[in-house]
Design a protein around this motif. Structure first.
Motif, PDB file in Angstrom:
ATOM      1  N   SER A 152      -0.004  19.512 -34.629  1.00  0.00           N
ATOM      2  CA  SER A 152       0.168  18.370 -33.725  1.00  0.00           C
ATOM      3  C   SER A 152       0.616  18.835 -32.340  1.00  0.00           C
ATOM      4  O   SER A 152       1.435  19.757 -32.225  1.00  0.00           O
ATOM      5  N   PHE A 153       0.084  18.185 -31.325  1.00  0.00           N
ATOM      6  CA  PHE A 153       0.435  18.566 -29.949  1.00  0.00           C
ATOM      7  C   PHE A 153       1.102  17.437 -29.166  1.00  0.00           C
ATOM      8  O   PHE A 153       2.123  17.651 -28.506  1.00  0.00           O
ATOM      9  N   ALA A 154       0.555  16.234 -29.229  1.00  0.00           N
ATOM     10  CA  ALA A 154       1.023  15.144 -28.371  1.00  0.00           C
ATOM     11  C   ALA A 154       2.480  14.787 -28.650  1.00  0.00           C
ATOM     12  O   ALA A 154       3.293  14.673 -27.716  1.00  0.00           O
ATOM     13  N   ILE A 155       2.823  14.615 -29.917  1.00  0.00           N
ATOM     14  CA  ILE A 155       4.187  14.188 -30.254  1.00  0.00           C
ATOM     15  C   ILE A 155       5.211  15.278 -29.959  1.00  0.00           C
ATOM     16  O   ILE A 155       6.232  15.003 -29.312  1.00  0.00           O
ATOM     17  N   PRO A 156       5.021  16.543 -30.377  1.00  0.00           N
ATOM     18  CA  PRO A 156       5.992  17.572 -29.970  1.00  0.00           C
ATOM     19  C   PRO A 156       6.065  17.745 -28.460  1.00  0.00           C
ATOM     20  O   PRO A 156       7.138  18.001 -27.907  1.00  0.00           O
ATOM     21  N   GLY A 157       4.922  17.599 -27.777  1.00  0.00           N
ATOM     22  CA  GLY A 157       4.936  17.773 -26.326  1.00  0.00           C
ATOM     23  C   GLY A 157       5.696  16.676 -25.602  1.00  0.00           C
ATOM     24  O   GLY A 157       6.385  16.947 -24.618  1.00  0.00           O
ATOM     25  N   LEU A 158       5.586  15.427 -26.086  1.00  0.00           N
ATOM     26  CA  LEU A 158       6.218  14.296 -25.404  1.00  0.00           C
ATOM     27  C   LEU A 158       7.638  14.028 -25.891  1.00  0.00           C
ATOM     28  O   LEU A 158       8.493  13.595 -25.114  1.00  0.00           O
ATOM     29  N   LEU A 159       7.904  14.257 -27.167  1.00  0.00           N
ATOM     30  CA  LEU A 159       9.225  13.960 -27.729  1.00  0.00           C
ATOM     31  C   LEU A 159      10.103  15.197 -27.874  1.00  0.00           C
ATOM     32  O   LEU A 159      11.302  15.069 -28.077  1.00  0.00           O
ATOM     33  N   GLY A 160       9.497  16.378 -27.783  1.00  0.00           N
ATOM     34  CA  GLY A 160      10.289  17.598 -27.873  1.00  0.00           C
ATOM     35  C   GLY A 160      10.699  18.156 -26.530  1.00  0.00           C
ATOM     36  O   GLY A 160      11.632  18.951 -26.444  1.00  0.00           O
ATOM     37  N   GLY A 161       9.996  17.741 -25.486  1.00  0.00           N
ATOM     38  CA  GLY A 161      10.336  18.238 -24.159  1.00  0.00           C
ATOM     39  C   GLY A 161       9.816  19.641 -23.923  1.00  0.00           C
ATOM     40  O   GLY A 161       9.078  20.212 -24.725  1.00  0.00           O
ATOM     41  N   ARG A 162      10.211  20.221 -22.817  1.00  0.00           N
ATOM     42  CA  ARG A 162       9.733  21.546 -22.431  1.00  0.00           C
ATOM     43  C   ARG A 162      10.468  22.669 -23.149  1.00  0.00           C
ATOM     44  O   ARG A 162       9.955  23.776 -23.258  1.00  0.00           O
ATOM     45  N   ARG A 163      11.685  22.405 -23.620  1.00  0.00           N
ATOM     46  CA  ARG A 163      12.455  23.472 -24.246  1.00  0.00           C
ATOM     47  C   ARG A 163      12.226  23.545 -25.755  1.00  0.00           C
ATOM     48  O   ARG A 163      12.271  24.619 -26.336  1.00  0.00           O
ATOM     49  N   LEU A 164      12.007  22.397 -26.388  1.00  0.00           N
ATOM     50  CA  LEU A 164      11.815  22.353 -27.834  1.00  0.00           C
ATOM     51  C   LEU A 164      10.322  22.422 -28.125  1.00  0.00           C
ATOM     52  O   LEU A 164       9.647  21.420 -28.268  1.00  0.00           O
ATOM     53  N   LYS A 165       9.806  23.636 -28.217  1.00  0.00           N
ATOM     54  CA  LYS A 165       8.370  23.830 -28.336  1.00  0.00           C
ATOM     55  C   LYS A 165       7.955  24.068 -29.771  1.00  0.00           C
ATOM     56  O   LYS A 165       8.720  24.585 -30.591  1.00  0.00           O
ATOM     57  N   MET A 166       6.712  23.676 -30.051  1.00  0.00           N
ATOM     58  CA  MET A 166       6.055  24.033 -31.302  1.00  0.00           C
ATOM     59  C   MET A 166       4.805  24.835 -30.961  1.00  0.00           C
ATOM     60  O   MET A 166       4.485  25.012 -29.780  1.00  0.00           O
ATOM     61  N   VAL A 167       4.105  25.318 -31.975  1.00  0.00           N
ATOM     62  CA  VAL A 167       3.026  26.271 -31.724  1.00  0.00           C
ATOM     63  C   VAL A 167       1.934  25.663 -30.847  1.00  0.00           C
ATOM     64  O   VAL A 167       1.417  26.318 -29.936  1.00  0.00           O
ATOM     65  N   ALA A 168       1.568  24.406 -31.108  1.00  0.00           N
ATOM     66  CA  ALA A 168       0.494  23.781 -30.333  1.00  0.00           C
ATOM     67  C   ALA A 168       0.859  23.684 -28.853  1.00  0.00           C
ATOM     68  O   ALA A 168      -0.002  23.869 -27.983  1.00  0.00           O
TER      69      ALA A 168
END
Length: 290
Positions: free
Chosen positions: A227-243
């Motif tokens: 998943s990209f959209a949800i981690p990107g919008l709800l995780g912010g720039r510091r809390l990253k996931m692989v996508a």
């Protein structure tokens, strides 16, 4: 009657019939994956970009030896596993209740379950950001109750909540489909033989719906990990996931070979986890039936 008239279809007929689908599969999946694999081995020059004629293993060495990527992969799979576990618990119960309902309530509840799929993931992510933000509805209710506001947005908790909301239909539908094949007479027979409802669920219902639970949890885990959209919008720039790391490497750093290496590593790790989980659950399922 001649032999040609009585002869069945040739062995090549299935290949000719499936040919368009195979060509489409090759063009849309296999060829892009091969091109991405080749790109992941290209040498990257910060000035000129990827060099198509030169190859290196440096990008994979960086992914497999840098603790920064270890942390991101660990976060990705940990969050995906939590989301899959929550969806298994909620989705299985919801599907069981759904299968026991009669029309029109069954159709209404099924529409409610599928309704989130009709809305864009980006829209749902923005909706959760408004609900979980510092001035959102959740903290507003906490203030009304006299409690202190809590930070939920830009945390792993926010990502898990939103992913569960997005992925839950992919868990409910496979389990509900398995429950449709369940003979209600078997449950009634177990109850008539003095089995408790819990024992009936554990010994009769659960083993028969295990294929639906397995397929649903694999779908949820795989979609959550990529998943990209949800981690990107709800995780912010510091809390990253692989996508989000792949996105950054492709569009911010312009290091396409490294982004391709991270993406393929995610694919291979995802396949490894899903196949191992599949073998484990299927083995226990067959053992329980035996």
């Amino acid at each position: 009657m001649s032999g040609a008239a009585t002869a069945g279809p040739s062995r090549a007929t299935p290949w000719w019939l499936s040919g368009p689908a195979l060509v489409l599969f090759l063009l849309l999946l296999v060829v892009p994956l091969l091109l991405t694999a080749v790109l992941s081995f290209n040498v990257y020059d910060p000035v000129t970009g990827p060099k198509s004629g030169e190859f290196t293993l440096e990008h994979y060495r960086l992914v497999f030896t840098d603790e920064y990527y270890y942390g991101i992969f660990w976060r990705t799979f940990w969050v995906s596993a939590v989301v899959a576990l929550i969806c298994v618990v909620i989705g299985t119960i919801e599907a069981y209740v759904l299968s026991r309902m009669s029309n029109p309530w069954r159709s209404i509840l099924l529409l409610v379950v599928l309704a989130p799929l009709l809305v864009s993931v980006v829209v749902r992510a923005f909706g959760w950001s408004m609900l979980l933000g510092p001035e959102g509805l959740v903290n507003g209710l906490l203030k009304l109750l006299g409690a202190r506001p809590v930070k939920i947005l830009y945390t792993e908790t926010a990502i898990v909540i939103a992913l569960v909301h997005v992925m839950l239909p992919f868990m409910v539908i496979p389990v509900w489909t398995s429950l449709q094949k369940l003979d209600a007479g078997v449950e009634n027979a177990a109850l008539s033989l003095s089995a408790t409802p819990f024992t009936t669920l554990r010994r009769i219902v659960l083993p028969q719906v295990m294929p639906g639970i397995l397929s649903g949890s694999l779908i949820v885990f795989g979609l959550s990990a990529s998943s990209f959209a949800i981690p990107g919008l709800l995780g912010g720039r510091r809390l990253k996931m692989v996508a989000t790391v792949v996105y950054d490497e492709y569009l911010h750093e312009l290091n396409w070979p490294l982004g391709a290496a991270v993406a393929l590593t995610l694919l291979m790790a995802n396949l490894l986890v899903m196949l191992s989980y599949n073998r484990l659950v299927e083995g226990r399922y067959k053992k329980s039936l035996g």
